[in-house]
Write a protein that holds these residues in place. Structure first.
Motif, PDB file in Angstrom:
ATOM      1  N   GLU A 146     -38.082 -28.737  14.886  1.00 27.94           N
ATOM      2  CA  GLU A 146     -38.979 -27.698  15.403  1.00 27.94           C
ATOM      3  C   GLU A 146     -38.185 -26.659  16.188  1.00 27.94           C
ATOM      4  O   GLU A 146     -38.481 -25.460  16.137  1.00 27.94           O
ATOM      5  CB  GLU A 146     -40.060 -28.314  16.287  1.00 27.94           C
ATOM      6  CG  GLU A 146     -41.131 -29.038  15.510  1.00 27.94           C
ATOM      7  CD  GLU A 146     -42.231 -29.567  16.407  1.00 27.94           C
ATOM      8  OE1 GLU A 146     -42.584 -28.909  17.403  1.00 27.94           O
ATOM      9  OE2 GLU A 146     -42.741 -30.661  16.099  1.00 27.94           O
TER      10      GLU A 146
ATOM     11  N   THR B 171     -37.193 -18.478  13.476  1.00 26.04           N
ATOM     12  CA  THR B 171     -38.368 -17.598  13.467  1.00 26.04           C
ATOM     13  C   THR B 171     -38.158 -16.435  14.427  1.00 26.04           C
ATOM     14  O   THR B 171     -38.431 -15.276  14.091  1.00 26.04           O
ATOM     15  CB  THR B 171     -39.645 -18.373  13.825  1.00 26.04           C
ATOM     16  OG1 THR B 171     -39.850 -19.384  12.819  1.00 26.04           O
ATOM     17  CG2 THR B 171     -40.855 -17.473  13.885  1.00 26.04           C
TER      18      THR B 171
ATOM     19  N   ARG C 297     -35.032 -25.744  15.700  1.00 29.35           N
ATOM     20  CA  ARG C 297     -34.313 -24.891  14.739  1.00 29.35           C
ATOM     21  C   ARG C 297     -35.265 -23.889  14.092  1.00 29.35           C
ATOM     22  O   ARG C 297     -34.945 -22.704  13.973  1.00 29.35           O
ATOM     23  CB  ARG C 297     -33.647 -25.768  13.669  1.00 29.35           C
ATOM     24  CG  ARG C 297     -33.087 -24.996  12.479  1.00 29.35           C
ATOM     25  CD  ARG C 297     -31.665 -24.566  12.705  1.00 29.35           C
ATOM     26  NE  ARG C 297     -31.098 -24.085  11.448  1.00 29.35           N
ATOM     27  CZ  ARG C 297     -30.752 -22.825  11.246  1.00 29.35           C
ATOM     28  NH1 ARG C 297     -30.860 -21.937  12.192  1.00 29.35           N
ATOM     29  NH2 ARG C 297     -30.258 -22.443  10.084  1.00 29.35           N
ATOM     30  N   VAL C 298     -36.435 -24.340  13.691  1.00 30.17           N
ATOM     31  CA  VAL C 298     -37.416 -23.453  13.070  1.00 30.17           C
ATOM     32  C   VAL C 298     -37.843 -22.368  14.055  1.00 30.17           C
ATOM     33  O   VAL C 298     -37.932 -21.191  13.699  1.00 30.17           O
ATOM     34  CB  VAL C 298     -38.636 -24.246  12.547  1.00 30.17           C
ATOM     35  CG1 VAL C 298     -39.760 -23.312  12.126  1.00 30.17           C
ATOM     36  CG2 VAL C 298     -38.219 -25.156  11.398  1.00 30.17           C
TER      37      VAL C 298
ATOM     38  N   ASP D 116     -43.118 -14.480   7.559  1.00 32.82           N
ATOM     39  CA  ASP D 116     -42.798 -15.911   7.569  1.00 32.82           C
ATOM     40  C   ASP D 116     -41.293 -16.052   7.474  1.00 32.82           C
ATOM     41  O   ASP D 116     -40.647 -15.335   6.706  1.00 32.82           O
ATOM     42  CB  ASP D 116     -43.464 -16.637   6.397  1.00 32.82           C
ATOM     43  CG  ASP D 116     -44.974 -16.686   6.533  1.00 32.82           C
ATOM     44  OD1 ASP D 116     -45.447 -17.142   7.584  1.00 32.82           O
ATOM     45  OD2 ASP D 116     -45.670 -16.251   5.598  1.00 32.82           O
ATOM     46  N   VAL D 117     -40.743 -16.969   8.253  1.00 30.38           N
ATOM     47  CA  VAL D 117     -39.288 -17.161   8.303  1.00 30.38           C
ATOM     48  C   VAL D 117     -38.995 -18.642   8.173  1.00 30.38           C
ATOM     49  O   VAL D 117     -39.710 -19.474   8.738  1.00 30.38           O
ATOM     50  CB  VAL D 117     -38.711 -16.638   9.647  1.00 30.38           C
ATOM     51  CG1 VAL D 117     -37.205 -16.775   9.664  1.00 30.38           C
ATOM     52  CG2 VAL D 117     -39.121 -15.197   9.881  1.00 30.38           C
ATOM     53  N   GLN D 118     -37.929 -18.963   7.433  1.00 30.03           N
ATOM     54  CA  GLN D 118     -37.508 -20.362   7.358  1.00 30.03           C
ATOM     55  C   GLN D 118     -35.996 -20.449   7.294  1.00 30.03           C
ATOM     56  O   GLN D 118     -35.338 -19.541   6.769  1.00 30.03           O
ATOM     57  CB  GLN D 118     -38.145 -21.072   6.171  1.00 30.03           C
ATOM     58  CG  GLN D 118     -37.564 -20.714   4.829  1.00 30.03           C
ATOM     59  CD  GLN D 118     -38.209 -21.511   3.709  1.00 30.03           C
ATOM     60  OE1 GLN D 118     -39.417 -21.609   3.622  1.00 30.03           O
ATOM     61  NE2 GLN D 118     -37.401 -22.081   2.851  1.00 30.03           N
ATOM     62  N   PRO D 119     -35.438 -21.531   7.860  1.00 32.39           N
ATOM     63  CA  PRO D 119     -33.992 -21.748   7.789  1.00 32.39           C
ATOM     64  C   PRO D 119     -33.573 -21.968   6.346  1.00 32.39           C
ATOM     65  O   PRO D 119     -34.321 -22.534   5.543  1.00 32.39           O
ATOM     66  CB  PRO D 119     -33.770 -23.022   8.606  1.00 32.39           C
ATOM     67  CG  PRO D 119     -35.038 -23.286   9.319  1.00 32.39           C
ATOM     68  CD  PRO D 119     -36.126 -22.589   8.583  1.00 32.39           C
ATOM     69  N   LEU D 120     -32.383 -21.508   6.027  1.00 31.43           N
ATOM     70  CA  LEU D 120     -31.846 -21.653   4.678  1.00 31.43           C
ATOM     71  C   LEU D 120     -30.340 -21.840   4.809  1.00 31.43           C
ATOM     72  O   LEU D 120     -29.575 -20.879   4.722  1.00 31.43           O
ATOM     73  CB  LEU D 120     -32.186 -20.399   3.870  1.00 31.43           C
ATOM     74  CG  LEU D 120     -32.016 -20.425   2.366  1.00 31.43           C
ATOM     75  CD1 LEU D 120     -32.930 -21.467   1.731  1.00 31.43           C
ATOM     76  CD2 LEU D 120     -32.328 -19.049   1.798  1.00 31.43           C
TER      77      LEU D 120
ATOM     78  N   PHE E 244     -31.171 -17.363   6.941  1.00 30.04           N
ATOM     79  CA  PHE E 244     -32.614 -17.573   6.996  1.00 30.04           C
ATOM     80  C   PHE E 244     -33.277 -16.672   5.975  1.00 30.04           C
ATOM     81  O   PHE E 244     -32.713 -15.661   5.551  1.00 30.04           O
ATOM     82  CB  PHE E 244     -33.199 -17.353   8.402  1.00 30.04           C
ATOM     83  CG  PHE E 244     -33.107 -15.954   8.932  1.00 30.04           C
ATOM     84  CD1 PHE E 244     -34.053 -14.983   8.611  1.00 30.04           C
ATOM     85  CD2 PHE E 244     -32.078 -15.595   9.788  1.00 30.04           C
ATOM     86  CE1 PHE E 244     -33.969 -13.705   9.126  1.00 30.04           C
ATOM     87  CE2 PHE E 244     -31.985 -14.317  10.309  1.00 30.04           C
ATOM     88  CZ  PHE E 244     -32.934 -13.365   9.982  1.00 30.04           C
TER      89      PHE E 244
ATOM     90  N   VAL F 298     -35.423 -32.310   7.083  1.00 25.94           N
ATOM     91  CA  VAL F 298     -36.340 -31.257   7.488  1.00 25.94           C
ATOM     92  C   VAL F 298     -35.802 -30.652   8.781  1.00 25.94           C
ATOM     93  O   VAL F 298     -35.419 -31.371   9.699  1.00 25.94           O
ATOM     94  CB  VAL F 298     -37.760 -31.826   7.707  1.00 25.94           C
ATOM     95  CG1 VAL F 298     -38.696 -30.764   8.246  1.00 25.94           C
ATOM     96  CG2 VAL F 298     -38.294 -32.427   6.420  1.00 25.94           C
TER      97      VAL F 298
END
Length: 124
Positions: free
Chosen positions: A9, A16, A11-12, A76-80, A84, A6
């Motif tokens: 925080e 973001t 990195r998120v 909404d944004v998330q690492p990928l 992202f 996971v």
């Protein structure tokens, strides 16, 4: 079964922030210079019509004249991996009528520039 780590925080939060800045710049540039975010290899699905980046850049003048005045309601944004994903909803003037839209981006940052890997836009 393998487990995927996971994201932290930190990195998120960083991703973001990148996503918020990207969305701000993208929608501000939409009427004039948004083509700079697309590469020749970008994959675009614009309201049901598929394009490669080069084709979409050619279609941009028509798209830009029809879709104006974007207002973001939620992001909404998330690492990928090394990219992202940004999921955006809001309103846009489409052919003079105010409509709701949803747009999902996969964005890669290279050399301090954000490039769209994939873009899926839909009026809802």
């Amino acid at each position: 079964m393998s487990q995927t780590a996971v994201p932290s925080e930190r990195r998120v939060a960083a991703v973001t922030h990148q996503g918020e800045k990207f969305a701000e710049k993208y929608y501000q540039a939409f009427g004039t210079s948004v083509g700079k975010f697309y590469t020749e290899q970008s994959r675009v699905m614009w309201n049901g019509t598929p394009f490669l980046g080069a084709q979409f850049k050619e279609a941009l003048p028509q798209v830009q004249s029809y879709y104006t005045q974007f207002e973001v309601a939620a992001l909404d944004v998330q690492p990928l991996g090394d990219c992202f994903m940004a999921c955006v909803t809001g309103t846009v003037r489409a052919g003079g009528n105010k409509s709701q839209f949803a747009q999902n981006f996969v964005v890669r940052k290279e050399n301090n520039l954000s490039h769209i890997v994939s873009d899926c836009f839909r009026l809802v």
